[in-house]
Design an enzyme around this catalytic site. Structure first.
Site, PDB file in Angstrom:
ATOM      1  N   ARG A 138      12.857  -8.473   6.025  1.00 51.27           N
ATOM      2  CA  ARG A 138      13.357  -7.115   5.874  1.00 51.27           C
ATOM      3  C   ARG A 138      14.454  -6.829   6.896  1.00 51.27           C
ATOM      4  O   ARG A 138      14.338  -7.189   8.065  1.00 51.27           O
ATOM      5  CB  ARG A 138      12.191  -6.155   6.073  1.00 51.27           C
ATOM      6  CG  ARG A 138      12.314  -4.886   5.285  1.00 51.27           C
ATOM      7  CD  ARG A 138      10.990  -4.363   4.864  1.00 51.27           C
ATOM      8  NE  ARG A 138      10.180  -3.922   5.989  1.00 51.27           N
ATOM      9  CZ  ARG A 138       9.067  -3.213   5.846  1.00 51.27           C
ATOM     10  NH1 ARG A 138       8.654  -2.871   4.648  1.00 51.27           N
ATOM     11  NH2 ARG A 138       8.360  -2.866   6.887  1.00 51.27           N
ATOM     12  N   ARG A 155      -0.107  -8.346  13.893  1.00 49.88           N
ATOM     13  CA  ARG A 155      -0.687  -7.275  13.077  1.00 49.88           C
ATOM     14  C   ARG A 155      -1.695  -7.856  12.094  1.00 49.88           C
ATOM     15  O   ARG A 155      -2.733  -7.261  11.833  1.00 49.88           O
ATOM     16  CB  ARG A 155       0.415  -6.526  12.318  1.00 49.88           C
ATOM     17  CG  ARG A 155       1.233  -5.603  13.225  1.00 49.88           C
ATOM     18  CD  ARG A 155       2.529  -5.180  12.563  1.00 49.88           C
ATOM     19  NE  ARG A 155       2.320  -4.257  11.465  1.00 49.88           N
ATOM     20  CZ  ARG A 155       3.267  -3.972  10.559  1.00 49.88           C
ATOM     21  NH1 ARG A 155       4.446  -4.551  10.631  1.00 49.88           N
ATOM     22  NH2 ARG A 155       3.024  -3.117   9.601  1.00 49.88           N
ATOM     23  N   ARG A 206      13.795  -4.694  12.504  1.00 54.22           N
ATOM     24  CA  ARG A 206      12.973  -3.831  13.355  1.00 54.22           C
ATOM     25  C   ARG A 206      11.932  -4.687  14.082  1.00 54.22           C
ATOM     26  O   ARG A 206      11.478  -5.706  13.541  1.00 54.22           O
ATOM     27  CB  ARG A 206      12.237  -2.773  12.508  1.00 54.22           C
ATOM     28  CG  ARG A 206      13.157  -1.772  11.834  1.00 54.22           C
ATOM     29  CD  ARG A 206      12.323  -0.700  11.170  1.00 54.22           C
ATOM     30  NE  ARG A 206      11.158  -1.298  10.515  1.00 54.22           N
ATOM     31  CZ  ARG A 206      10.008  -0.682  10.288  1.00 54.22           C
ATOM     32  NH1 ARG A 206       9.843   0.565  10.672  1.00 54.22           N
ATOM     33  NH2 ARG A 206       9.016  -1.287   9.683  1.00 54.22           N
ATOM     34  N   ARG A 242      -9.727   1.889   9.543  1.00 49.64           N
ATOM     35  CA  ARG A 242      -9.282   0.538   9.884  1.00 49.64           C
ATOM     36  C   ARG A 242     -10.404  -0.310  10.463  1.00 49.64           C
ATOM     37  O   ARG A 242     -10.223  -1.503  10.697  1.00 49.64           O
ATOM     38  CB  ARG A 242      -8.173   0.597  10.936  1.00 49.64           C
ATOM     39  CG  ARG A 242      -6.799   0.901  10.398  1.00 49.64           C
ATOM     40  CD  ARG A 242      -5.815   0.887  11.553  1.00 49.64           C
ATOM     41  NE  ARG A 242      -4.619   1.646  11.248  1.00 49.64           N
ATOM     42  CZ  ARG A 242      -3.548   1.129  10.664  1.00 49.64           C
ATOM     43  NH1 ARG A 242      -3.518  -0.129  10.344  1.00 49.64           N
ATOM     44  NH2 ARG A 242      -2.499   1.883  10.412  1.00 49.64           N
ATOM     45  N   LYS A 289       0.821  -1.214   0.000  1.00 51.95           N
ATOM     46  CA  LYS A 289       0.000   0.000   0.000  1.00 51.95           C
ATOM     47  C   LYS A 289       0.857   1.268   0.000  1.00 51.95           C
ATOM     48  O   LYS A 289       0.590   2.211  -0.725  1.00 51.95           O
ATOM     49  CB  LYS A 289      -0.897   0.050   1.239  1.00 51.95           C
ATOM     50  CG  LYS A 289      -1.999  -0.958   1.278  1.00 51.95           C
ATOM     51  CD  LYS A 289      -3.022  -0.600   2.357  1.00 51.95           C
ATOM     52  CE  LYS A 289      -2.419  -0.409   3.733  1.00 51.95           C
ATOM     53  NZ  LYS A 289      -1.950  -1.643   4.381  1.00 51.95           N
TER      54      LYS A 289
END
Ligand SMILES: [Zn+2]
Length: 221
Positions: free
Chosen positions: A127, A171, A160, A88, A13
């Site tokens: 990542r 999430r 992270r 959301r 997104k």
């Protein structure tokens, strides 16, 4: 063009929002940025938000809506906006609807960029971020020359907290529970358009632009 971007974290997104903003001149409204800006401006709204955030509490929907409303009323989103990360929940979507109705504005489309959970976990948990700069790598898709070291400045690469697999799973759970019902909600209103987030960012971008071009033609007829 008043657009909402919907979809799980890691589906792309943010990338699409950036590109649409550059290519089509839409104003990107991110609630995080807007809240920070309100706090920095020292407005009444900003002071209220700061008090809540300083306590580590979640900013209530009403306050977020007030921040979005004041942004609409400032006029800089008159030509169109791109909402990423809001709404959301169904409750937030209803508030947004009232807010737009009250200003005689309406949504052009809701763009869903979707990807399966396993793909999201694979993308986000691979990542690695440079401890010093903004450089981002991926252990599988875009690895550094030397494992754990930034190509650009030799800094250590870290994962992270947001990208840790267990955090990503959490999430996703929140997304499925609270945000996913919006897909059906907007589908019933005839606003939803689906895009496959597993395709390359270029392909997704091409398809989104084709969809928006059709929407523009429809609006002119
Ligand atoms: Zn670096």
């Amino acid at each position: 063009m008043n657009i909402i971007l919907l979809g799980p974290p890691g589906a792309g997104k943010g990338t699409q929002a950036q590109r649409l903003q550059q290519e089509c001149g839409m104003v990107q409204l991110s609630t995080g940025d807007m809240l920070r800006a309100a706090v920095a401006s020292g407005s009444e709204l900003g002071k209220k938000a700061k008090g809540i955030m300083d306590k580590g509490e979640l900013v209530p929907d009403e306050l977020i809506c007030d921040v979005i409303a004041s942004r609409f009323d400032s006029g800089d989103a008159d030509k169109g906006f791109l909402l990423d990360g809001f709404p959301r929940t169904i409750g937030q979507a209803e508030m947004l609807e009232r807010l737009l109705d009250g200003r005689s504005r309406e949504l052009t489309a809701v763009l869903l960029i979707d990807a399966p959970d396993d793909e999201v976990v694979r993308r986000l948990s691979g990542r690695r971020t440079c401890a010093k700069g903004q450089h981002v790598y991926h252990v599988e898709f875009d690895p550094p020359k030397h494992e754990g070291v930034c190509d650009q400045d030799g800094s250590r690469l870290i994962q992270r907290d947001d990208d840790k697999p267990e955090t990503v799973r959490n999430r996703l759970e929140v997304y499925h529970e609270q945000t996913e019902p919006l897909i059906e909600w907007y589908e019933e209103k005839g606003l939803l358009r689906r895009f496959d987030g597993q395709r390359s960012p270029d392909e997704v971008n091409d398809r989104i632009r084709a969809t928006l071009a059709t929407k523009r033609l429809e609006a002119e007829l």
